[in-house]
Design a protein around this motif. Structure first.
Motif, PDB file in Angstrom:
ATOM      1  N   LYS A 179       6.572   2.121  17.468  1.00  0.00           N
ATOM      2  CA  LYS A 179       5.267   1.610  17.878  1.00  0.00           C
ATOM      3  C   LYS A 179       4.371   2.736  18.385  1.00  0.00           C
ATOM      4  O   LYS A 179       3.181   2.801  18.081  1.00  0.00           O
ATOM      5  CB  LYS A 179       5.424   0.560  18.984  1.00  0.00           C
ATOM      6  CG  LYS A 179       6.038  -0.737  18.495  1.00  0.00           C
ATOM      7  CD  LYS A 179       6.200  -1.739  19.623  1.00  0.00           C
ATOM      8  CE  LYS A 179       6.990  -2.963  19.129  1.00  0.00           C
ATOM      9  NZ  LYS A 179       7.393  -3.841  20.247  1.00  0.00           N
ATOM     10  N   LEU A 180       4.981   3.624  19.177  1.00  0.00           N
ATOM     11  CA  LEU A 180       4.222   4.763  19.686  1.00  0.00           C
ATOM     12  C   LEU A 180       3.770   5.657  18.530  1.00  0.00           C
ATOM     13  O   LEU A 180       2.607   6.076  18.472  1.00  0.00           O
ATOM     14  CB  LEU A 180       5.078   5.567  20.676  1.00  0.00           C
ATOM     15  CG  LEU A 180       4.461   6.858  21.211  1.00  0.00           C
ATOM     16  CD1 LEU A 180       3.181   6.570  21.992  1.00  0.00           C
ATOM     17  CD2 LEU A 180       5.457   7.611  22.099  1.00  0.00           C
ATOM     18  N   GLN A 181       4.693   5.908  17.620  1.00  0.00           N
ATOM     19  CA  GLN A 181       4.350   6.771  16.476  1.00  0.00           C
ATOM     20  C   GLN A 181       3.241   6.152  15.641  1.00  0.00           C
ATOM     21  O   GLN A 181       2.324   6.852  15.196  1.00  0.00           O
ATOM     22  CB  GLN A 181       5.595   7.010  15.618  1.00  0.00           C
ATOM     23  CG  GLN A 181       6.563   7.992  16.253  1.00  0.00           C
ATOM     24  CD  GLN A 181       7.875   8.107  15.495  1.00  0.00           C
ATOM     25  OE1 GLN A 181       8.413   7.090  15.025  1.00  0.00           O
ATOM     26  NE2 GLN A 181       8.401   9.314  15.370  1.00  0.00           N
ATOM     27  N   ILE A 199       4.441  14.025  16.811  1.00  0.00           N
ATOM     28  CA  ILE A 199       4.556  12.625  16.393  1.00  0.00           C
ATOM     29  C   ILE A 199       5.918  12.392  15.768  1.00  0.00           C
ATOM     30  O   ILE A 199       6.577  11.387  16.027  1.00  0.00           O
ATOM     31  CB  ILE A 199       3.439  12.252  15.395  1.00  0.00           C
ATOM     32  CG1 ILE A 199       2.082  12.290  16.101  1.00  0.00           C
ATOM     33  CG2 ILE A 199       3.691  10.849  14.820  1.00  0.00           C
ATOM     34  CD1 ILE A 199       0.902  12.024  15.181  1.00  0.00           C
ATOM     35  N   ASP A 200       6.365  13.353  14.972  1.00  0.00           N
ATOM     36  CA  ASP A 200       7.654  13.197  14.307  1.00  0.00           C
ATOM     37  C   ASP A 200       8.813  13.782  15.103  1.00  0.00           C
ATOM     38  O   ASP A 200       9.888  13.203  15.150  1.00  0.00           O
ATOM     39  CB  ASP A 200       7.605  13.872  12.923  1.00  0.00           C
ATOM     40  CG  ASP A 200       6.676  13.122  11.991  1.00  0.00           C
ATOM     41  OD1 ASP A 200       6.779  11.881  11.938  1.00  0.00           O
ATOM     42  OD2 ASP A 200       5.832  13.771  11.341  1.00  0.00           O
ATOM     43  N   THR A 201       8.577  14.931  15.732  1.00  0.00           N
ATOM     44  CA  THR A 201       9.702  15.610  16.380  1.00  0.00           C
ATOM     45  C   THR A 201      10.028  15.046  17.755  1.00  0.00           C
ATOM     46  O   THR A 201      11.193  14.918  18.114  1.00  0.00           O
ATOM     47  CB  THR A 201       9.399  17.112  16.535  1.00  0.00           C
ATOM     48  OG1 THR A 201       8.205  17.259  17.310  1.00  0.00           O
ATOM     49  CG2 THR A 201       9.200  17.769  15.184  1.00  0.00           C
ATOM     50  N   ASN A 202       9.016  14.729  18.552  1.00  0.00           N
ATOM     51  CA  ASN A 202       9.272  14.333  19.936  1.00  0.00           C
ATOM     52  C   ASN A 202       8.079  13.543  20.479  1.00  0.00           C
ATOM     53  O   ASN A 202       7.392  13.982  21.393  1.00  0.00           O
ATOM     54  CB  ASN A 202       9.495  15.600  20.780  1.00  0.00           C
ATOM     55  CG  ASN A 202      10.297  15.311  22.030  1.00  0.00           C
ATOM     56  OD1 ASN A 202      10.490  14.144  22.391  1.00  0.00           O
ATOM     57  ND2 ASN A 202      10.757  16.356  22.689  1.00  0.00           N
ATOM     58  N   PHE A 207       2.820  12.634  25.787  1.00  0.00           N
ATOM     59  CA  PHE A 207       2.286  12.227  27.096  1.00  0.00           C
ATOM     60  C   PHE A 207       2.068  13.422  28.023  1.00  0.00           C
ATOM     61  O   PHE A 207       1.343  13.331  29.003  1.00  0.00           O
ATOM     62  CB  PHE A 207       3.227  11.222  27.771  1.00  0.00           C
ATOM     63  CG  PHE A 207       3.165   9.838  27.167  1.00  0.00           C
ATOM     64  CD1 PHE A 207       2.008   9.076  27.260  1.00  0.00           C
ATOM     65  CD2 PHE A 207       4.259   9.304  26.502  1.00  0.00           C
ATOM     66  CE1 PHE A 207       1.946   7.799  26.710  1.00  0.00           C
ATOM     67  CE2 PHE A 207       4.213   8.028  25.942  1.00  0.00           C
ATOM     68  CZ  PHE A 207       3.050   7.274  26.048  1.00  0.00           C
ATOM     69  N   ASP A 208       2.731  14.528  27.727  1.00  0.00           N
ATOM     70  CA  ASP A 208       2.576  15.722  28.574  1.00  0.00           C
ATOM     71  C   ASP A 208       1.387  16.583  28.180  1.00  0.00           C
ATOM     72  O   ASP A 208       1.101  17.583  28.829  1.00  0.00           O
ATOM     73  CB  ASP A 208       3.832  16.614  28.471  1.00  0.00           C
ATOM     74  CG  ASP A 208       5.057  15.927  29.034  1.00  0.00           C
ATOM     75  OD1 ASP A 208       4.881  15.018  29.857  1.00  0.00           O
ATOM     76  OD2 ASP A 208       6.177  16.306  28.654  1.00  0.00           O
ATOM     77  N   ARG A 258      11.765  11.815  29.338  1.00  0.00           N
ATOM     78  CA  ARG A 258      12.842  12.795  29.193  1.00  0.00           C
ATOM     79  C   ARG A 258      13.017  13.052  27.715  1.00  0.00           C
ATOM     80  O   ARG A 258      12.857  12.140  26.894  1.00  0.00           O
ATOM     81  CB  ARG A 258      14.155  12.246  29.769  1.00  0.00           C
ATOM     82  CG  ARG A 258      14.188  12.118  31.272  1.00  0.00           C
ATOM     83  CD  ARG A 258      14.389  13.472  31.920  1.00  0.00           C
ATOM     84  NE  ARG A 258      13.209  13.914  32.615  1.00  0.00           N
ATOM     85  CZ  ARG A 258      13.019  13.842  33.919  1.00  0.00           C
ATOM     86  NH1 ARG A 258      13.952  13.368  34.703  1.00  0.00           N
ATOM     87  NH2 ARG A 258      11.913  14.274  34.455  1.00  0.00           N
ATOM     88  N   GLY A 259      13.377  14.280  27.385  1.00  0.00           N
ATOM     89  CA  GLY A 259      13.419  14.636  25.977  1.00  0.00           C
ATOM     90  C   GLY A 259      14.690  14.268  25.238  1.00  0.00           C
ATOM     91  O   GLY A 259      14.706  14.236  24.019  1.00  0.00           O
TER      92      GLY A 259
END
Length: 418
Positions: A179-181, A199-202, A207-208, A258-259
RNA sequence: GUGGCCGUAGCUCAGCUGGUAGAGCACCCGGUUGUGGUCCGGGAUGUCGCGGGUUCAAGUCCCGUCGGUCACCCCA
């Protein structure tokens, strides 16, 4: 100066007065850890590289660029630890500590190594104090861990802001991230280059972003807190209830993420002012997926790490100054007096007074200057007059008052007056 | 990894458009033959980060390098 060998980049030496401040921060932290029922754990400063490759995102900057990895003579690939959570969980699994009473509550004081470009509040070797509570999954322990961190900041005298969020469990994120993507793609024409790549990786890390326009666009993005499953929702509510009961102030920040995949539910971060762009002075969260990702059983855990250097920097920027103190300085004139001084010093130390003497053969005036620059509370003067009278002169530096006392009574006198 | 700024005494820094180095603080000694935090007098200290280049001459200009710092990136 130039051809002198210097310390490695980003790994500053630590000496007074800053080392005194570090001692203070670490000492107060350890005191609170113990009060909350934590015991110390120590793990090696280096681990098998495989541990961190399993624990971290393969191919990420963290693994590929920011670890100190080297081979030993046996051809083993080793890495200086870039965090403490992974080694602690490794140690717990290796020694089957989880087969005993849970939860396990460990604290640590540890140097951490990350090969990043140094900047304000960022070094390549730095010190973390922190805890890991492993084997409990209820919201109570989350709240208690946060309360503990809050208590430490209060004890060291640093005002911080606590940001709190829940990032759900992997199931919640599996629903949420698409949904975020989708949203990010819909506005990708207006996002900065870095965000488009993420968008694809993280996607969570968008948000940062520090670009103003991007931040505005992100305000309309779907939030993870709105997508939590009922269980995660209840857990998060439980954490907040507890914190409110205890009067621990926090702000909910749905941008806090968190990543890594093994992070679940509670995430929190403490920030302070006066630090520049690296303003986080500590943070932590729940990592219910970590033990499994290391090949162990399912084992929930939560912890935090506080950056000692950043706390010290933040305190210094607020004008906090911790001076090394000395209780007693013994000033002597002549060899006989010096001998008497060396008999007196151990007695004072035995009684708990930090005590020092002149070791440079300075004149009386010089010895007083030394005592003063050491912030000595008392100076004991021993010279011919004192030897003759059998009484030493005890001077209170702050007031300037002097008292003449037989050596045997000095410890008792200072004990009452200090 | 990318970019900006910086690198002169222990510390903070000055040194204009090139002419082989200064201040304050700190330190040491003395004024006070045994008393600090105030005051006065005196003193020591630098291969001007390093390497190379331009020049009669480089702390000063150019290139490189190392280090520091701030920001980006990343943030376990």
């Amino acid at each position: 100066m130039s051809s002198k060998i210097t310390g490695p980049k980003g790994a500053p030496d630590l000496f007074p007065p800053r080392s005194t401040l570090h001692d203070e921060i670490i000492g107060k932290s350890v005191e609170q850890f113990r009060r909350f029922g934590y015991n110390r754990i120590e793990t090696p400063m280096f681990e098998s590289t495989a541990l961190f490759e399993k624990g971290l995102e393969p191919g990420s900057d963290m693994v590929t660029k920011q670890m100190y990895t080297f081979e030993d003579r046996g051809g083993r690939s080793l890495t200086l630890r870039p965090d403490m959570t992974t080694p602690v969980v490794r140690a717990i699994l290796e020694h089957n500590m989880d087969k005993q009473g849970l939860p396990l509550k460990f604290y640590y004081v540890a140097p951490i190594f990350r090969q990043e470009r140094p900047q304000a509040g960022r070094q390549r070797q730095f010190t973390q104090v922190g805890v890991e509570a492993v084997g409990a999954d209820g919201p109570d322990i989350d709240a208690e861990v946060i309360q503990l961190a809050t208590k430490i900041y209060k004890e060291v005298g640093l005002e911080v802001t606590l940001a709190l969020n829940s990032i759900g469990h992997p199931g919640c994120r599996a629903d949420y991230i698409p949904k975020l993507q989708a949203y990010l793609r819909s506005v990708s024409g207006q996002l900065c280059e870095d965000c488009v790549r993420k968008i694809d990786t993280n996607p969570l890390r968008t948000f940062d972003c520090k670009v103003e326009e991007d931040r505005k666009l992100l305000e309309n993005a779907p939030l993870i807190v709105d997508q939590l499953c009922p269980e995660c929702e209840i857990h998060y509510a439980g954490v907040k209830d507890r914190l409110n009961e205890w009067g621990v102030p926090f702000t909910e920040d749905s941008r806090l993420v968190r990543g890594l995949d093994y992070y679940t539910r509670t995430a929190f971060e403490f920030t302070a002012t006066g630090l520049g762009s690296q303003n986080a002075v500590g943070g932590g969260g729940r990592y219910d997926g970590l033990a499994e990702s290391l090949g162990g059983p399912s084992l929930p855990g939560i912890g935090f790490g506080l950056g000692v250097e950043r706390i010290a920097l933040a305190l210094e920027s607020k004008g906090v100054e911790i001076k090394p103190m000395l209780d007693v300085f013994i000033a002597t004139i002549g060899d006989q007096a010096r001998t008497l001084g060396f008999k007196m010093a151990p007695k004072l130390r035995e009684a708990g007074f930090s005590t020092d003497m002149d070791h440079a053969g300075r004149a009386m005036k010089g010895q007083f200057k030394a005592a003063n620059s050491r912030n000595a509370a008392w100076v004991i003067v021993i010279g011919d007059k004192e030897i003759e009278a059998g009484k030493f002169t005890v001077k209170h530096m702050m007031s300037g008052d002097e008292e003449s006392l037989p050596p045997s009574r000095i410890v008792g006198y200072l004990a009452v007056r200090s």
